[in-house]
Design an enzyme around this catalytic site. Structure first.
Site, PDB file in Angstrom:
ATOM      1  N   ASN A  58      58.634  88.891  71.110  1.00 29.84           N
ATOM      2  CA  ASN A  58      57.187  89.069  71.207  1.00 29.84           C
ATOM      3  C   ASN A  58      56.471  87.925  70.515  1.00 29.84           C
ATOM      4  O   ASN A  58      56.682  87.688  69.324  1.00 29.84           O
ATOM      5  CB  ASN A  58      56.787  90.406  70.576  1.00 29.84           C
ATOM      6  CG  ASN A  58      55.289  90.539  70.373  1.00 29.84           C
ATOM      7  OD1 ASN A  58      54.804  90.816  69.289  1.00 29.84           O
ATOM      8  ND2 ASN A  58      54.526  90.331  71.433  1.00 29.84           N
ATOM      9  N   ARG A  67      49.235  98.194  57.744  1.00 30.17           N
ATOM     10  CA  ARG A  67      49.196  96.737  57.867  1.00 30.17           C
ATOM     11  C   ARG A  67      48.544  96.095  56.648  1.00 30.17           C
ATOM     12  O   ARG A  67      48.987  95.047  56.178  1.00 30.17           O
ATOM     13  CB  ARG A  67      48.447  96.363  59.141  1.00 30.17           C
ATOM     14  CG  ARG A  67      49.195  96.759  60.412  1.00 30.17           C
ATOM     15  CD  ARG A  67      49.594  95.539  61.164  1.00 30.17           C
ATOM     16  NE  ARG A  67      50.409  95.830  62.326  1.00 30.17           N
ATOM     17  CZ  ARG A  67      50.936  94.903  63.091  1.00 30.17           C
ATOM     18  NH1 ARG A  67      50.741  93.625  62.797  1.00 30.17           N
ATOM     19  NH2 ARG A  67      51.671  95.195  64.132  1.00 30.17           N
ATOM     20  N   HIS A  75      47.648  91.697  73.729  1.00 28.63           N
ATOM     21  CA  HIS A  75      48.791  90.908  73.277  1.00 28.63           C
ATOM     22  C   HIS A  75      50.051  91.752  73.101  1.00 28.63           C
ATOM     23  O   HIS A  75      51.151  91.219  73.176  1.00 28.63           O
ATOM     24  CB  HIS A  75      48.418  90.238  71.949  1.00 28.63           C
ATOM     25  CG  HIS A  75      49.340  89.143  71.523  1.00 28.63           C
ATOM     26  ND1 HIS A  75      49.582  88.018  72.281  1.00 28.63           N
ATOM     27  CD2 HIS A  75      50.098  88.988  70.400  1.00 28.63           C
ATOM     28  CE1 HIS A  75      50.434  87.223  71.658  1.00 28.63           C
ATOM     29  NE2 HIS A  75      50.762  87.787  70.512  1.00 28.63           N
ATOM     30  N   TRP A  76      49.890  93.046  72.852  1.00 30.04           N
ATOM     31  CA  TRP A  76      51.039  93.914  72.599  1.00 30.04           C
ATOM     32  C   TRP A  76      51.423  94.666  73.869  1.00 30.04           C
ATOM     33  O   TRP A  76      51.259  95.878  73.960  1.00 30.04           O
ATOM     34  CB  TRP A  76      50.727  94.903  71.494  1.00 30.04           C
ATOM     35  CG  TRP A  76      50.583  94.319  70.130  1.00 30.04           C
ATOM     36  CD1 TRP A  76      51.195  93.211  69.637  1.00 30.04           C
ATOM     37  CD2 TRP A  76      49.783  94.839  69.056  1.00 30.04           C
ATOM     38  NE1 TRP A  76      50.824  92.993  68.328  1.00 30.04           N
ATOM     39  CE2 TRP A  76      49.959  93.980  67.956  1.00 30.04           C
ATOM     40  CE3 TRP A  76      48.951  95.938  68.937  1.00 30.04           C
ATOM     41  CZ2 TRP A  76      49.324  94.187  66.729  1.00 30.04           C
ATOM     42  CZ3 TRP A  76      48.309  96.154  67.727  1.00 30.04           C
ATOM     43  CH2 TRP A  76      48.494  95.290  66.630  1.00 30.04           C
ATOM     44  N   ASN A  78      56.639  96.491  66.028  1.00 25.84           N
ATOM     45  CA  ASN A  78      56.579  95.929  67.378  1.00 25.84           C
ATOM     46  C   ASN A  78      57.382  96.739  68.382  1.00 25.84           C
ATOM     47  O   ASN A  78      56.928  96.968  69.510  1.00 25.84           O
ATOM     48  CB  ASN A  78      57.090  94.489  67.380  1.00 25.84           C
ATOM     49  CG  ASN A  78      56.022  93.453  67.133  1.00 25.84           C
ATOM     50  OD1 ASN A  78      56.279  92.259  67.191  1.00 25.84           O
ATOM     51  ND2 ASN A  78      54.807  93.870  66.852  1.00 25.84           N
ATOM     52  N   GLY A 126      51.694  87.779  62.208  1.00 24.73           N
ATOM     53  CA  GLY A 126      50.404  88.411  61.949  1.00 24.73           C
ATOM     54  C   GLY A 126      50.464  89.365  60.768  1.00 24.73           C
ATOM     55  O   GLY A 126      51.543  89.762  60.323  1.00 24.73           O
TER      56      GLY A 126
END
Length: 287
Positions: free
Chosen positions: A104, A181, A265-266, A47, A39
């Site tokens: 992950n 990001r 998702h995390w 992460n 991503g």
């Protein structure tokens, strides 16, 4: 040792470029390999950096940065293709014959593929979403469609939409996260690697290749995984919905499934304490 980004960062020259990683914990402790997802702007540190203080009390933690994501050297290959051999090169160079592994999303798929290819090298495996196959939900899921849209035409607004799809609590998406990001995701070589993975043409090409390949997909081979496995999942994951866990949960011979509520998702970030407690209990269990 202070567990900051710079204090833990290491470099490992290999014949296919420099692999960078973060190391924390006693060098003599059991090794724990942590593999990040994919991503825009992803890194192993983003992460797992917040999880290192706990795990470093018990393990020699090694957070590998995959080629093509802007930290380790770039790759001309599809990043998923480059990731699997990078794991083998990394462990070989460090002289590690067997490790526990946490992966992950994409990192969970890479962990699983590695466990299938070199079963003696993985003792216990933990996955965080992403691994398996959709049974009831549409595929690709909402988060992957937003990722494709960002990859094809990057904008700050599309990045924010994608980040919001990753979490249950949108308050986790801070301005600092967005800016960090955005800067990394739009770096030219990193963006080019992302387009090899997540452009519409790339996803359509992968689907076509899978439909014509004589080799079975990895999820059809999960019955061959020998590592004891903990599958962790956010109940509210909009990137890889929970029904994806059904195939690995049912077919990996020694698998457990832990579902975290109010979690996207995390899981290792959004339900940090609960996720860490479940994973640590699994990895340190004596049976």
């Amino acid at each position: 040792m202070s567990l900051t980004h710079d204090a833990t960062l290491r470099e490992l020259p290999t014949e296919h470029g420099v692999l960078r990683y973060h190391e924390a914990g006693d060098p003599g402790a059991p090794p724990l390999l942590l593999l990040h997802g994919s991503g825009p702007g992803v890194t192993g540190w983003r992460n797992f950096g917040a999880n290192l203080p706990l795990f470093a009390e018990h393990f020699r933690c090694l957070v590998l940065e995959f080629p093509g994501f802007g930290v380790s050297d770039p790759t001309d290959q599809h990043p998923m293709v480059a990731a699997l051999p990078a794991v083998g090169r990394f462990l070989d160079a460090l002289g590690l014959e067997q490790v526990d592994v946490i992966g992950n999303s994409m990192g969970g798929v890479v962990s699983t593929r590695f466990a299938l290819a070199q079963p003696d090298r993985i003792r216990r495996m933990v996955t965080v979403g992403g691994m398996g196959r959709a049974i009831f939900s549409p595929s690709p899921g909402e988060g992957l469609n937003l990722l494709m849209e960002f990859t094809e035409a990057p904008s700050r607004e599309r990045l924010i939409e994608w980040l919001n799809s990753m979490v249950f609590d949108r308050a986790l998406v801070t301005e600092q996260m967005i800016e960090e990001r955005w800067a990394q995701a739009t770096e030219p070589s990193t963006l080019a690697a992302a387009r090899r993975m997540y452009s519409r043409a790339a996803l359509e090409g992968m689907a076509k290749a899978a439909s014509t390949s004589p080799e079975p997909p990895y999820w059809a081979m999960l019955h061959q995984v020998r590592a004891r496995t903990l599958i962790t999942w956010g109940r509210d994951d909009r990137v890889s919905p929970l029904d994806m866990a059904l195939v690995p949960m049912r077919t990996i011979p020694d698998a457990e499934l832990h579902v975290l509520p109010n979690c996207g998702h995390w899981a290792m970030i959004e339900q940090k304490s609960a996720w860490e407690a479940a994973v640590l209990a699994f990895l340190t269990r004596k049976d």
